[in-house]
Design a protein around this motif. Structure first.
Motif, PDB file in Angstrom:
ATOM      1  N   THR A  78     -43.142  11.979  53.633  1.00 60.73           N
ATOM      2  CA  THR A  78     -42.501  12.972  52.771  1.00 60.73           C
ATOM      3  C   THR A  78     -42.195  14.225  53.566  1.00 60.73           C
ATOM      4  O   THR A  78     -43.021  14.676  54.366  1.00 60.73           O
ATOM      5  CB  THR A  78     -43.415  13.318  51.589  1.00 60.73           C
ATOM      6  OG1 THR A  78     -43.641  12.130  50.820  1.00 60.73           O
ATOM      7  CG2 THR A  78     -42.763  14.358  50.694  1.00 60.73           C
ATOM      8  N   LEU A  79     -41.037  14.771  53.339  1.00 60.35           N
ATOM      9  CA  LEU A  79     -40.633  16.023  53.980  1.00 60.35           C
ATOM     10  C   LEU A  79     -40.433  17.065  52.894  1.00 60.35           C
ATOM     11  O   LEU A  79     -39.527  16.940  52.069  1.00 60.35           O
ATOM     12  CB  LEU A  79     -39.353  15.838  54.783  1.00 60.35           C
ATOM     13  CG  LEU A  79     -38.898  17.066  55.564  1.00 60.35           C
ATOM     14  CD1 LEU A  79     -39.889  17.402  56.678  1.00 60.35           C
ATOM     15  CD2 LEU A  79     -37.503  16.837  56.160  1.00 60.35           C
ATOM     16  N   GLU A  80     -41.296  18.054  52.887  1.00 63.84           N
ATOM     17  CA  GLU A  80     -41.166  19.162  51.959  1.00 63.84           C
ATOM     18  C   GLU A  80     -40.390  20.257  52.660  1.00 63.84           C
ATOM     19  O   GLU A  80     -40.816  20.756  53.710  1.00 63.84           O
ATOM     20  CB  GLU A  80     -42.540  19.661  51.519  1.00 63.84           C
ATOM     21  CG  GLU A  80     -42.509  20.726  50.453  1.00 63.84           C
ATOM     22  CD  GLU A  80     -41.942  20.234  49.133  1.00 63.84           C
ATOM     23  OE1 GLU A  80     -42.123  19.047  48.809  1.00 63.84           O
ATOM     24  OE2 GLU A  80     -41.305  21.045  48.432  1.00 63.84           O
ATOM     25  N   MET A  81     -39.265  20.641  52.080  1.00 67.36           N
ATOM     26  CA  MET A  81     -38.379  21.634  52.698  1.00 67.36           C
ATOM     27  C   MET A  81     -38.377  22.903  51.849  1.00 67.36           C
ATOM     28  O   MET A  81     -37.975  22.857  50.676  1.00 67.36           O
ATOM     29  CB  MET A  81     -36.965  21.064  52.825  1.00 67.36           C
ATOM     30  CG  MET A  81     -36.921  19.746  53.589  1.00 67.36           C
ATOM     31  SD  MET A  81     -35.249  19.102  53.798  1.00 67.36           S
ATOM     32  CE  MET A  81     -34.866  18.628  52.104  1.00 67.36           C
ATOM     33  N   ASN A  82     -38.827  23.977  52.422  1.00 67.01           N
ATOM     34  CA  ASN A  82     -38.884  25.264  51.729  1.00 67.01           C
ATOM     35  C   ASN A  82     -37.973  26.269  52.415  1.00 67.01           C
ATOM     36  O   ASN A  82     -37.585  26.097  53.572  1.00 67.01           O
ATOM     37  CB  ASN A  82     -40.321  25.791  51.714  1.00 67.01           C
ATOM     38  CG  ASN A  82     -41.262  24.886  50.971  1.00 67.01           C
ATOM     39  OD1 ASN A  82     -40.976  24.460  49.850  1.00 67.01           O
ATOM     40  ND2 ASN A  82     -42.403  24.574  51.570  1.00 67.01           N
ATOM     41  N   ASN A  83     -37.670  27.329  51.660  1.00 64.33           N
ATOM     42  CA  ASN A  83     -36.824  28.391  52.199  1.00 64.33           C
ATOM     43  C   ASN A  83     -35.576  27.806  52.860  1.00 64.33           C
ATOM     44  O   ASN A  83     -35.215  28.165  53.985  1.00 64.33           O
ATOM     45  CB  ASN A  83     -37.615  29.244  53.195  1.00 64.33           C
ATOM     46  CG  ASN A  83     -36.925  30.544  53.516  1.00 64.33           C
ATOM     47  OD1 ASN A  83     -36.054  31.001  52.771  1.00 64.33           O
ATOM     48  ND2 ASN A  83     -37.269  31.139  54.643  1.00 64.33           N
ATOM     49  N   LEU A  84     -34.924  26.927  52.138  1.00 64.42           N
ATOM     50  CA  LEU A  84     -33.754  26.257  52.688  1.00 64.42           C
ATOM     51  C   LEU A  84     -32.617  27.228  52.939  1.00 64.42           C
ATOM     52  O   LEU A  84     -32.430  28.215  52.199  1.00 64.42           O
ATOM     53  CB  LEU A  84     -33.310  25.139  51.752  1.00 64.42           C
ATOM     54  CG  LEU A  84     -34.158  23.867  51.843  1.00 64.42           C
ATOM     55  CD1 LEU A  84     -34.018  23.021  50.585  1.00 64.42           C
ATOM     56  CD2 LEU A  84     -33.761  23.068  53.074  1.00 64.42           C
ATOM     57  N   GLU A  85     -31.873  26.928  53.992  1.00 63.90           N
ATOM     58  CA  GLU A  85     -30.759  27.766  54.411  1.00 63.90           C
ATOM     59  C   GLU A  85     -29.475  26.936  54.394  1.00 63.90           C
ATOM     60  O   GLU A  85     -29.534  25.696  54.527  1.00 63.90           O
ATOM     61  CB  GLU A  85     -31.026  28.293  55.823  1.00 63.90           C
ATOM     62  CG  GLU A  85     -32.325  29.068  55.953  1.00 63.90           C
ATOM     63  CD  GLU A  85     -32.673  29.386  57.405  1.00 63.90           C
ATOM     64  OE1 GLU A  85     -31.917  28.996  58.313  1.00 63.90           O
ATOM     65  OE2 GLU A  85     -33.720  30.044  57.622  1.00 63.90           O
ATOM     66  N   PRO A  86     -28.319  27.580  54.258  1.00 64.10           N
ATOM     67  CA  PRO A  86     -27.067  26.814  54.278  1.00 64.10           C
ATOM     68  C   PRO A  86     -26.929  25.919  55.512  1.00 64.10           C
ATOM     69  O   PRO A  86     -26.341  24.832  55.430  1.00 64.10           O
ATOM     70  CB  PRO A  86     -26.005  27.910  54.260  1.00 64.10           C
ATOM     71  CG  PRO A  86     -26.652  29.016  53.477  1.00 64.10           C
ATOM     72  CD  PRO A  86     -28.097  28.995  53.909  1.00 64.10           C
ATOM     73  N   LYS A  87     -27.491  26.325  56.632  1.00 67.65           N
ATOM     74  CA  LYS A  87     -27.385  25.517  57.845  1.00 67.65           C
ATOM     75  C   LYS A  87     -28.198  24.228  57.768  1.00 67.65           C
ATOM     76  O   LYS A  87     -28.083  23.365  58.641  1.00 67.65           O
ATOM     77  CB  LYS A  87     -27.836  26.318  59.062  1.00 67.65           C
ATOM     78  CG  LYS A  87     -29.324  26.671  59.072  1.00 67.65           C
ATOM     79  CD  LYS A  87     -29.675  27.471  60.315  1.00 67.65           C
ATOM     80  CE  LYS A  87     -31.162  27.809  60.353  1.00 67.65           C
ATOM     81  NZ  LYS A  87     -31.531  28.613  61.537  1.00 67.65           N
TER      82      LYS A  87
END
Length: 114
Positions: A78-87
């Motif tokens: 599992t990959l938890e992605m936080n504070n996502l950015e447009p890039k």
């Protein structure tokens, strides 16, 4: 080896998303299993992955924002992605490397946009 990916979608900048990958077939641990991404017209790049010895690797641009976790019994990563950015907008692929063969799950689109 089969990889079934789930998750992804649309999120606003600063938001969070999770990606999950379940492996089946001739695979016995989650070493060398992780997530890659691909931008249009570019080659795939590793985002985060467990290495051969089971330790997590992160590309510099996601360190501190993404967290990789796994279950060696369920054979899931599992990959938890936080504070996502447009890039971070890209198609994400689950990947594993078993017996000198690369296996890929179906891509899942992550879109970070307001």
């Amino acid at each position: 080896v089969q990889l079934q990916a789930s998750g992804g979608g649309l999120v606003q900048p600063g938001g969070s998303l999770g990606l999950s990958c379940a492996a089946s077939g001739n695979i016995f641990n989650i070493n060398n299993m992780g997530w890659w991404r691909q931008y249009p017209g570019k080659q795939r790049e590793v985002v985060a992955s467990f290495t051969r010895d089971g330790s997590p690797f992160y590309r510099n641009s996601v360190k501190g924002r993404f967290t990789l976790s796994g279950d060696n019994v369920k054979l899931t990563v599992t990959l938890e992605m936080n504070n996502l950015e447009p890039k971070d907008t890209a198609v994400y692929y689950c990947n594993t490397y078993v017996n000198d063969v690369n296996y890929w799950g179906q891509g899942t689109l992550v879109t970070v946009s307001s």
